[in-house]
Design a protein around this motif. Structure first.
Motif, PDB file in Angstrom:
ATOM      1  N   TYR A  66     -15.201 -25.890 -13.680  1.00  0.00           N
ATOM      2  CA  TYR A  66     -16.317 -26.245 -14.313  1.00  0.00           C
ATOM      3  C   TYR A  66     -16.756 -25.417 -15.486  1.00  0.00           C
ATOM      4  CZ  TYR A  66     -17.055 -28.836  -9.958  1.00  0.00           C
ATOM      5  OH  TYR A  66     -16.796 -29.885  -8.846  1.00  0.00           O
ATOM      6  N   GLY A  67     -17.537 -26.061 -16.495  1.00  0.00           N
ATOM      7  CA  GLY A  67     -17.834 -25.133 -17.636  1.00  0.00           C
ATOM      8  C   GLY A  67     -19.253 -25.522 -18.104  1.00  0.00           C
ATOM      9  N   TRP A  68     -20.082 -24.618 -18.494  1.00  0.00           N
ATOM     10  CA  TRP A  68     -21.505 -24.755 -18.960  1.00  0.00           C
ATOM     11  C   TRP A  68     -21.593 -23.744 -20.291  1.00  0.00           C
ATOM     12  CZ3 TRP A  68     -20.121 -23.529 -14.137  1.00  0.00           C
ATOM     13  CH2 TRP A  68     -20.560 -24.736 -13.261  1.00  0.00           C
ATOM     14  N   ASN A  69     -22.178 -24.182 -21.087  1.00  0.00           N
ATOM     15  CA  ASN A  69     -22.674 -23.524 -22.317  1.00  0.00           C
ATOM     16  C   ASN A  69     -24.106 -23.631 -22.871  1.00  0.00           C
ATOM     17  OD1 ASN A  69     -22.810 -25.757 -23.989  1.00  0.00           O
ATOM     18  ND2 ASN A  69     -20.842 -25.179 -24.905  1.00  0.00           N
ATOM     19  N   PHE A  70     -24.634 -22.495 -23.224  1.00  0.00           N
ATOM     20  CA  PHE A  70     -26.325 -22.647 -23.458  1.00  0.00           C
ATOM     21  C   PHE A  70     -26.390 -21.517 -24.432  1.00  0.00           C
ATOM     22  CE2 PHE A  70     -25.883 -19.895 -19.757  1.00  0.00           C
ATOM     23  CZ  PHE A  70     -26.811 -18.955 -20.134  1.00  0.00           C
ATOM     24  N   LEU A  71     -27.582 -21.659 -25.366  1.00  0.00           N
ATOM     25  CA  LEU A  71     -28.090 -20.626 -26.219  1.00  0.00           C
ATOM     26  C   LEU A  71     -28.998 -19.618 -25.366  1.00  0.00           C
ATOM     27  CD1 LEU A  71     -28.444 -22.349 -29.666  1.00  0.00           C
ATOM     28  CD2 LEU A  71     -26.806 -20.982 -28.911  1.00  0.00           C
TER      29      LEU A  71
END
Length: 157
Positions: free
Chosen positions: A48-53
């Motif tokens: 799984y992967g997520w990205n955010f600022l």
């Protein structure tokens, strides 16, 4: 949010179901810091992967099923400047000595703040602390390093 991973389970005994439990816990943590987990999801080869600022810093979170399974939280914080690299590298090494549960490194022309930990024994409280710490330090450090050494924030032309 407890019981991320069975204690003592061998990697072959870890079904994707257990990784999914960890993924739900990460999504709960993201929601608790104001991140829309569904919008933050990334397509990855496995796990799984997520990205955010967080401010000016991009934060990436990965759960990987390889071996025992890992939580990786990283932030590409800046592109290397054209000059003064020796002074920057020295500063990165000095900062590494001051950081807790994180490290700075360079890959290609980008400085990263990074944390990696086995999922084995990891609970949601620790994962929450790691995610918040990396996000906070990355958001603070990217601006400081660019101001001190030049270069540019990651993702900015």
């Amino acid at each position: 949010m407890t019981g991320w991973f069975r204690r003592g389970a061998a990697p072959q005994d870890d079904s994707l179901g257990q990784l999914e439990v960890s993924a739900r816990a990460v999504e709960d943590i993201l929601a608790s810091i104001g991140v829309d987990a569904a919008a933050a999801r990334m397509a990855v080869e496995s796990g799984y992967g997520w990205n955010f600022l967080r401010g000016s810093a991009l934060i990436e979170v990965y759960l990987t099923p390889e071996d025992w399974g890992f939580l990786q939280v990283l932030s590409p914080i800046m592109h290397l400047p054209q000059s003064n690299l020796l002074a920057l590298y020295r500063r990165l090494l000095e900062l590494n000595l001051e950081l807790t549960n994180a490290a700075l490194g360079v890959h290609e022309d980008v400085v990263y703040l990074y944390h990696e930990r086995l999922l084995e024994g990891l609970d949601a409280v620790e994962a929450d602390a790691v995610l918040r710490r990396i996000a906070g330090v990355a958001d603070e450090l990217d601006d400081v390093l660019v101001e001190e050494f030049g270069g540019r924030l990651y993702g900015q032309g």
